[in-house]
Design an enzyme around this catalytic site. Structure first.
Site: not given
Ligand code: PGA
Length: 231
Positions: A6-8, A83, A85, A153, A159, A189, A210-211
């Site tokens: 997930n590149w957000k 998600h 967010e 998640e 993050g 993470s 994510g990251g």
């Molecule tokens: P993260 O994000 O790997 O940076 O913790 C995961 C996500 O939000 O899907």
């Protein structure tokens, strides 16, 4: 094993380079969720491309939204929904998450539907209650649809560098599957160093990253570790 990146709201790496490096890793279905402006590049590079969100109507006066039909035409194969967010910053509710998931599945797309508790909810002993309510909404609209995948998640692990222990992840995944029997990805993470132990858990069916999906080498290393854990 599914590993989704997930590149957000980040540009992310070069899709062609990523596609080249992912080619030849067997035993893992890699999915990329880029920002909309990079969807075409990802599709053209041959990457399995998902959107980061999808609306429930086929078209209409919904500024800033995109429909399952539009994604299909663009060569997109599925979408994330729910998600944390989106839930936290954009007013996404259990009902809108379920409606988005249902519309995408009905249009023939895949769905990765995200659920997870906050740190406060976990600390106050409400984890199972929160997961039950989130999963029930999705189950009500979608049932055990074939192209539906869930992602656990825990919000406190996204993050933050605080990964759930493999045991905590396993416990939550088994609970989620007792409510809705579909594959469950772990997200929060995930890094090359912790992938193997997380993926070794019996009810962890992949990762939502994510990251660490923003760099080709770390995402490839995660895909390789996931492939090894089930070979
Ligand atoms: P993260 O994000 O790997 O940076 O913790 C995961 C996500 O939000 O899907």
């Amino acid at each position: 094993m599914i590993v989704a990146g997930n590149w957000k709201m980040y540009l992310g790496p070069d899709p062609r380079l990523l596609a080249e490096r992912l080619d030849g890793i067997d035993g893992v279905d890699a999915i990329i969720c880029p920002p909309y402006t990079r969807v075409a590049e990802c599709v053209d590079a041959g990457l399995t491309t998902f959107a980061q969100n999808v609306h429930w109507e086929p078209e209409g006066p919904y500024t800033g939204e995109i429909s399952a039909e539009m994604l299909t035409v663009a060569g997109v194969r599925g979408s994330l929904v729910g998600h944390s967010e989106r839930r936290l910053y954009f007013g996404e509710s259990d009902l809108t998450v379920a409606r988005r998931a249902h519309a995408a599945l009905a249009a023939g797309l895949g769905v990765i539907a995200c659920v997870g508790e906050t740190e406060e909810q976990r600390d106050s002993g409400d984890m199972e209650l929160v997961l039950s309510v989130q999963v029930a909404a999705i189950r009500e609209e979608c049932g055990e649809a074939d192209r539906l995948v869930l992602a656990y998640e825990p919000v406190w692990a996204i993050g933050t560098g605080k990964t759930a222990t493999p045991e905590l992840a396993q416990e939550a995944h088994a609970f989620i599957k007792s409510l809705l029997d579909r594959p469950v990805l772990y997200g929060g993470s995930v890094k090359p160093e912790n992938t193997a132990e997380l993926m070794a858990q019996p009810d962890v069916d992949g990762a939502l990253v994510g990251g660490a999906s923003l760099e080709v080498e770390s995402f490839v290393a995660i895909c390789e570790a996931a492939a090894r854990s089930h070979s």
